[in-house]
Design an enzyme around this catalytic site. Structure first.
Site, PDB file in Angstrom:
ATOM      1  N   SER A  90      39.898 -26.891 -30.143  1.00 57.87           N
ATOM      2  CA  SER A  90      38.783 -26.150 -30.721  1.00 57.87           C
ATOM      3  C   SER A  90      39.263 -24.893 -31.418  1.00 57.87           C
ATOM      4  O   SER A  90      39.881 -24.988 -32.457  1.00 57.87           O
ATOM      5  CB  SER A  90      37.674 -25.840 -29.721  1.00 57.87           C
ATOM      6  OG  SER A  90      36.515 -25.441 -30.445  1.00 57.87           O
ATOM      7  N   HIS A 129      38.228 -10.284 -33.137  1.00 53.79           N
ATOM      8  CA  HIS A 129      37.732  -9.275 -34.067  1.00 53.79           C
ATOM      9  C   HIS A 129      37.995  -7.918 -33.423  1.00 53.79           C
ATOM     10  O   HIS A 129      37.635  -7.716 -32.260  1.00 53.79           O
ATOM     11  CB  HIS A 129      36.235  -9.452 -34.329  1.00 53.79           C
ATOM     12  CG  HIS A 129      35.884 -10.842 -34.725  1.00 53.79           C
ATOM     13  ND1 HIS A 129      36.072 -11.323 -36.004  1.00 53.79           N
ATOM     14  CD2 HIS A 129      35.403 -11.883 -34.014  1.00 53.79           C
ATOM     15  CE1 HIS A 129      35.695 -12.589 -36.056  1.00 53.79           C
ATOM     16  NE2 HIS A 129      35.292 -12.956 -34.853  1.00 53.79           N
ATOM     17  N   CYS A 185      38.272 -27.853 -25.361  1.00 53.33           N
ATOM     18  CA  CYS A 185      37.766 -29.068 -24.733  1.00 53.33           C
ATOM     19  C   CYS A 185      38.955 -29.768 -24.085  1.00 53.33           C
ATOM     20  O   CYS A 185      40.103 -29.412 -24.318  1.00 53.33           O
ATOM     21  CB  CYS A 185      37.081 -29.971 -25.749  1.00 53.33           C
ATOM     22  SG  CYS A 185      38.126 -30.440 -27.135  1.00 53.33           S
TER      23      CYS A 185
END
Length: 130
Positions: free
Chosen positions: A62, A67, A82
């Site tokens: 994934s 940030h 996953c």
């Protein structure tokens, strides 16, 4: 099927100035991907002017995103994986150490969990956006 994936939301406060250095953020992301036992497909890091860094790592399992707000000593990160072989929480510890965070808040969600079928349709809040 219990769940398809795990999404770890990481809030890091009191971080050092390294969070304003794109190369150091990239290195921390690579180390976090390794710690999570994930497979890196691609990594993009952007340094903003006058400050701040955003990074996105696309994983076979994934993604990992970061940030930074250097003016607040704050980093928002998330690791979504996953499969049963990944350890997304291990990435949080790597990021804590890399950014020298004083405070860390970690929240984990199980993703891909089917709502109970025994609930009446009106009681479920499933929204389809077109």
């Amino acid at each position: 099927m219990e769940h398809l994936g795990r999404h770890v939301i990481i809030e890091l406060w009191g971080c050092s100035d390294v969070i304003n250095d794109a190369a150091l953020v990239e290195n921390a992301m690579r180390n976090a991907v390794d710690a999570a036992n994930a497979t890196l497909l691609n990594l993009f890091v952007h340094e903003f002017s006058p400050q701040g860094v955003t990074g996105v790592a696309v994983l076979s399992e994934s993604h990992l995103s970061i940030h930074t707000w250097p003016e607040h000593g704050y980093v928002a990160a998330d690791v979504f994986t996953c499969g049963s072989t990944t350890k997304p929480r291990a990435a949080a510890e790597v990021l804590r150490k890399s950014f020298q965070a004083e405070t860390v808040d970690i929240r984990e969600l199980e993703r891909g969990v089917m709502p109970p079928q025994t609930q009446p349709q009106a009681a479920r809040e499933l929204v389809n956006v077109r």
